[in-house]
Design an enzyme around this catalytic site. Structure first.
Site, PDB file in Angstrom:
ATOM      1  N   MET A   1     -21.851   9.304  -3.405  1.00 55.32           N
ATOM      2  CA  MET A   1     -22.040   8.364  -2.300  1.00 55.32           C
ATOM      3  C   MET A   1     -22.438   6.961  -2.767  1.00 55.32           C
ATOM      4  O   MET A   1     -23.276   6.314  -2.147  1.00 55.32           O
ATOM      5  CB  MET A   1     -23.060   8.940  -1.311  1.00 55.32           C
ATOM      6  CG  MET A   1     -22.551  10.180  -0.626  1.00 55.32           C
ATOM      7  SD  MET A   1     -20.924   9.914   0.130  1.00 55.32           S
ATOM      8  CE  MET A   1     -20.696  11.410   1.047  1.00 55.32           C
TER       9      MET A   1
ATOM     10  N   ILE B   1     -20.715   3.187  -4.477  1.00 55.82           N
ATOM     11  CA  ILE B   1     -19.490   2.452  -4.804  1.00 55.82           C
ATOM     12  C   ILE B   1     -19.464   2.271  -6.316  1.00 55.82           C
ATOM     13  O   ILE B   1     -20.452   1.821  -6.921  1.00 55.82           O
ATOM     14  CB  ILE B   1     -19.474   1.097  -4.078  1.00 55.82           C
ATOM     15  CG1 ILE B   1     -19.399   1.344  -2.564  1.00 55.82           C
ATOM     16  CG2 ILE B   1     -18.291   0.249  -4.540  1.00 55.82           C
ATOM     17  CD1 ILE B   1     -19.728   0.138  -1.725  1.00 55.82           C
TER      18      ILE B   1
ATOM     19  N   HIS C   1     -11.651  11.654  -0.184  1.00 54.05           N
ATOM     20  CA  HIS C   1     -12.220  11.039   1.018  1.00 54.05           C
ATOM     21  C   HIS C   1     -11.825  11.863   2.244  1.00 54.05           C
ATOM     22  O   HIS C   1     -10.652  12.253   2.375  1.00 54.05           O
ATOM     23  CB  HIS C   1     -11.715   9.598   1.151  1.00 54.05           C
ATOM     24  CG  HIS C   1     -12.319   8.901   2.330  1.00 54.05           C
ATOM     25  ND1 HIS C   1     -13.629   8.475   2.339  1.00 54.05           N
ATOM     26  CD2 HIS C   1     -11.810   8.597   3.558  1.00 54.05           C
ATOM     27  CE1 HIS C   1     -13.896   7.930   3.511  1.00 54.05           C
ATOM     28  NE2 HIS C   1     -12.820   7.997   4.264  1.00 54.05           N
TER      29      HIS C   1
HETATM   30  C1  GAR Z   1     -16.677  15.666   1.242  1.00 54.89           C
HETATM   31  O1  GAR Z   1     -16.256  15.836   2.566  1.00 54.89           O
HETATM   32  C2  GAR Z   1     -16.077  14.408   0.655  1.00 54.89           C
HETATM   33  O2  GAR Z   1     -14.767  14.159   1.081  1.00 54.89           O
HETATM   34  C3  GAR Z   1     -17.025  13.367   1.188  1.00 54.89           C
HETATM   35  O3  GAR Z   1     -18.299  13.941   1.075  1.00 54.89           O
HETATM   36  C4  GAR Z   1     -18.173  15.359   1.187  1.00 54.89           C
HETATM   37  C5  GAR Z   1     -18.820  15.962  -0.034  1.00 54.89           C
HETATM   38  O4  GAR Z   1     -18.844  17.351   0.094  1.00 54.89           O
HETATM   39  N1  GAR Z   1     -16.945  12.156   0.435  1.00 54.89           N
HETATM   40  C6  GAR Z   1     -17.095  10.972   0.988  1.00 54.89           C
HETATM   41  O5  GAR Z   1     -17.326  10.796   2.164  1.00 54.89           O
HETATM   42  C7  GAR Z   1     -16.956   9.811   0.030  1.00 54.89           C
HETATM   43  N2  GAR Z   1     -16.837   8.592   0.741  1.00 54.89           N
HETATM   44  P1  GAR Z   1     -19.173  18.253  -1.150  1.00 54.89           P
HETATM   45  O6  GAR Z   1     -20.446  17.683  -1.785  1.00 54.89           O
HETATM   46  O7  GAR Z   1     -19.406  19.606  -0.563  1.00 54.89           O
HETATM   47  O8  GAR Z   1     -18.006  18.199  -2.081  1.00 54.89           O
END
Ligand code: GAR
Length: 225
Positions: free
Chosen positions: A97, A99, A116
């Site tokens: 999370m 940039i 994403h």
């Molecule tokens: C996922 O849905 C991913 O696409 C999103 O965070 C989640 C992480 O889940 N990423 C973003 O929003 C990046 N901008 P995880 O930790 O279970 O893989």
């Protein structure tokens, strides 16, 4: 691209949270269908469950605290050192999370992927699923893309589409999208490991496979050349 002691592409994962995408990549690799393996996991969050998941699988896992560094560049230099010490060839952001800054991008040119939870370029940034619901779209999905210096703006490798149902809330839509994330992230990594992706401007072209991929193929991953 794949090389090293067991001929697999060495992947470093950056994660901030629960790490279910990390788990999908580890599982695909352990099942033997992925020509890549996760060598190390770095998190900016000390108790991110992604770190625990890595340790369960005997994978190097470290917390690098951004607050321990004078600025973002110093923080990223430390991450970079760690990834390079482990021989990482491909960096995968999996729920990371932050940039990514120019230092990391310069050190791994076209070698950083992100997933994403929306069909980019719609709904970049935080809460892609919530943004889709608020906008009232009928379909959403997820995107694996190369990382450039913008926020979720890099060239798109694979997208998967899901319907948005009338009674969806953020939780139900996120779950439907997450199921697809877990399929397309390993698939994108496999394409890189096989050296089949070619960047032409913003377009990512997929070369035909020389032999049938062992990984269960997504039917429509992009343009075949
Ligand atoms: C996922 O849905 C991913 O696409 C999103 O965070 C989640 C992480 O889940 N990423 C973003 O929003 C990046 N901008 P995880 O930790 O279970 O893989």
């Amino acid at each position: 691209m794949a090389n090293g002691r067991n001929n697999k592409l060495k992947v470093g994962v950056l994660a901030s949270g629960r790490g279910s995408n990390l788990q999908a990549i580890i599982d695909a690799s352990e099942k033997g269908g992925l020509a890549a393996e996760v060598i190390c996991v770095v998190s900016d969050i000390t108790d991110a469950y992604a770190l625990e998941r890595a340790r369960i699988h005997g994978i190097d896992a470290v917390h690098v605290n951004p607050k321990d560094f004078a600025n973002k560049q110093e923080y990223e230099k430390q991450i970079c050192r760690h990834l390079k010490e482990h021989g990482v060839e491909l960096v995968c952001l999996a729920g990371y999370m932050r940039i990514v800054g120019p230092h990391l991008i310069r050190e791994f040119p076209n070698r950083i992927l992100n997933i994403h939870p929306a069909l980019l370029p719609s709904f970049p940034g935080l809460h892609g699923q919530r943004q889709a619901l608020v906008h009232g779209v009928k379909f959403s999905g997820c995107t694996v893309h190369f990382v450039d210096e913008g926020v979720d703006t890099g060239p798109i490798i694979i997208q998967s589409v899901v319907p948005v149902l009338d009674d969806d809330d953020e939780e139900t839509l996120s779950a439907r999208i997450l199921t697809e994330e877990h399929k397309i992230y390993p698939q994108a990594i496999q394409f890189i490991a096989e050296g089949r992706l070619e960047l032409r401007g913003r377009k990512v072209l997929l070369e035909k496979a020389e032999t049938e991929s062992h990984y269960p193929a997504i039917q429509n991953p992009g343009v075949e050349i």
